[in-house]
Design an enzyme around this catalytic site. Structure first.
Site, PDB file in Angstrom:
ATOM      1  N   TYR A  62       6.908  -4.968 -10.038  1.00 45.43           N
ATOM      2  CA  TYR A  62       7.633  -3.732  -9.717  1.00 45.43           C
ATOM      3  C   TYR A  62       6.644  -2.573  -9.668  1.00 45.43           C
ATOM      4  O   TYR A  62       5.552  -2.629 -10.231  1.00 45.43           O
ATOM      5  CB  TYR A  62       8.802  -3.455 -10.670  1.00 45.43           C
ATOM      6  CG  TYR A  62       9.924  -4.455 -10.508  1.00 45.43           C
ATOM      7  CD1 TYR A  62      10.861  -4.301  -9.502  1.00 45.43           C
ATOM      8  CD2 TYR A  62      10.007  -5.559 -11.334  1.00 45.43           C
ATOM      9  CE1 TYR A  62      11.884  -5.232  -9.334  1.00 45.43           C
ATOM     10  CE2 TYR A  62      11.018  -6.497 -11.175  1.00 45.43           C
ATOM     11  CZ  TYR A  62      11.952  -6.322 -10.173  1.00 45.43           C
ATOM     12  OH  TYR A  62      12.939  -7.244  -9.996  1.00 45.43           O
ATOM     13  N   ASN A  70       3.802   6.817  -9.500  1.00 45.25           N
ATOM     14  CA  ASN A  70       3.733   5.941 -10.671  1.00 45.25           C
ATOM     15  C   ASN A  70       3.010   4.626 -10.405  1.00 45.25           C
ATOM     16  O   ASN A  70       2.360   4.081 -11.292  1.00 45.25           O
ATOM     17  CB  ASN A  70       5.126   5.675 -11.227  1.00 45.25           C
ATOM     18  CG  ASN A  70       5.699   6.888 -11.916  1.00 45.25           C
ATOM     19  OD1 ASN A  70       4.970   7.746 -12.419  1.00 45.25           O
ATOM     20  ND2 ASN A  70       7.009   6.991 -11.938  1.00 45.25           N
ATOM     21  N   HIS A  98      10.370   3.385  -1.179  1.00 49.04           N
ATOM     22  CA  HIS A  98       9.351   2.944  -2.138  1.00 49.04           C
ATOM     23  C   HIS A  98       8.741   1.595  -1.765  1.00 49.04           C
ATOM     24  O   HIS A  98       7.806   1.145  -2.422  1.00 49.04           O
ATOM     25  CB  HIS A  98       9.977   2.864  -3.528  1.00 49.04           C
ATOM     26  CG  HIS A  98       9.224   3.582  -4.599  1.00 49.04           C
ATOM     27  ND1 HIS A  98       8.228   4.503  -4.365  1.00 49.04           N
ATOM     28  CD2 HIS A  98       9.345   3.513  -5.955  1.00 49.04           C
ATOM     29  CE1 HIS A  98       7.769   4.963  -5.510  1.00 49.04           C
ATOM     30  NE2 HIS A  98       8.422   4.384  -6.489  1.00 49.04           N
ATOM     31  N   ASN A 151       6.167   0.474 -10.885  1.00 50.93           N
ATOM     32  CA  ASN A 151       5.574   1.211 -11.997  1.00 50.93           C
ATOM     33  C   ASN A 151       4.610   0.401 -12.850  1.00 50.93           C
ATOM     34  O   ASN A 151       3.955   0.949 -13.731  1.00 50.93           O
ATOM     35  CB  ASN A 151       6.678   1.812 -12.880  1.00 50.93           C
ATOM     36  CG  ASN A 151       7.464   2.874 -12.145  1.00 50.93           C
ATOM     37  OD1 ASN A 151       7.139   3.274 -11.030  1.00 50.93           O
ATOM     38  ND2 ASN A 151       8.531   3.339 -12.769  1.00 50.93           N
TER      39      ASN A 151
END
Length: 182
Positions: free
Chosen positions: A64, A112, A19, A66
């Site tokens: 972060y 996301n 990610h 999201n």
């Protein structure tokens, strides 16, 4: 002004996870352009430079994954960056590990971080450079994208980061690369 936004998660625990491909691209791009992330604004670490006559921000959100859109929205307002002058570097589980794809615009799909950007800025016309990380169906999706990349795949993905940086520099230089996968 152009903003290159590498999506990822802050903290050493997330380093070399699938990610964090966007952060890897941002770091490599800053290295190539010989700039440091020395600006701490808009909930991000920012490196500012010029390339091919364009002012360029290289951005690593601190919100972060999201909540990446919060940072992107603040960058747009503070630096007066238009959505079509944003290039987002991001991981993509739907692409084979090592493939790199450029899209001029489009939906957020299942990602996301991209969903957050679309939600916050209300537009889908920002550019995307996606790095394929594949998928491990034996793991939950969130476990997979937050897992550390095995050494073999890491070598493949480092090459993909190089390809992504070349694409981004071509986009900034206004060289036409269209929608393509490498």
């Amino acid at each position: 002004m152009i903003a290159v936004v590498g999506l990822g998660n802050i903290g050493n625990g997330f380093k070399n996870t699938y990610h964090n491909m966007g952060f890897m691209v941002a770091d490599e791009l800053a290295k190539r352009l010989n700039v440091k992330f020395d600006i701490d604004k808009c909930k991000a670490s920012i490196a500012k430079t010029e390339y091919e006559g364009e002012e360029v921000l290289i951005v690593k959100p601190k919100t972060y994954m999201n909540n990446s859109g919060i940072c992107v929205n603040e960058i747009m307002r503070k630096y007066k960056v238009k959505s079509y002058n944003i290039i987002v570097a991001v991981d993509d589980i739907d692409l084979e590990c090592g493939k790199v794809r450029y899209r001029q615009s489009g939906s957020s799909g299942t990602h996301n971080g991209l969903r957050s950007i679309v939600k916050e800025i209300g537009k889908e016309d920002f550019k995307r450079v996606k790095i394929g990380v594949g998928r491990d169906l034996s793991m939950r999706l969130d476990e997979y994208v937050l897992s550390h990349i095995d050494p073999y795949k890491l070598q493949i993905l480092k090459q993909s980061v190089d390809t992504a940086c070349e694409m981004i520099l071509d986009i900034i230089a206004k060289k036409s690369i269209g929608n393509e996968t490498k």
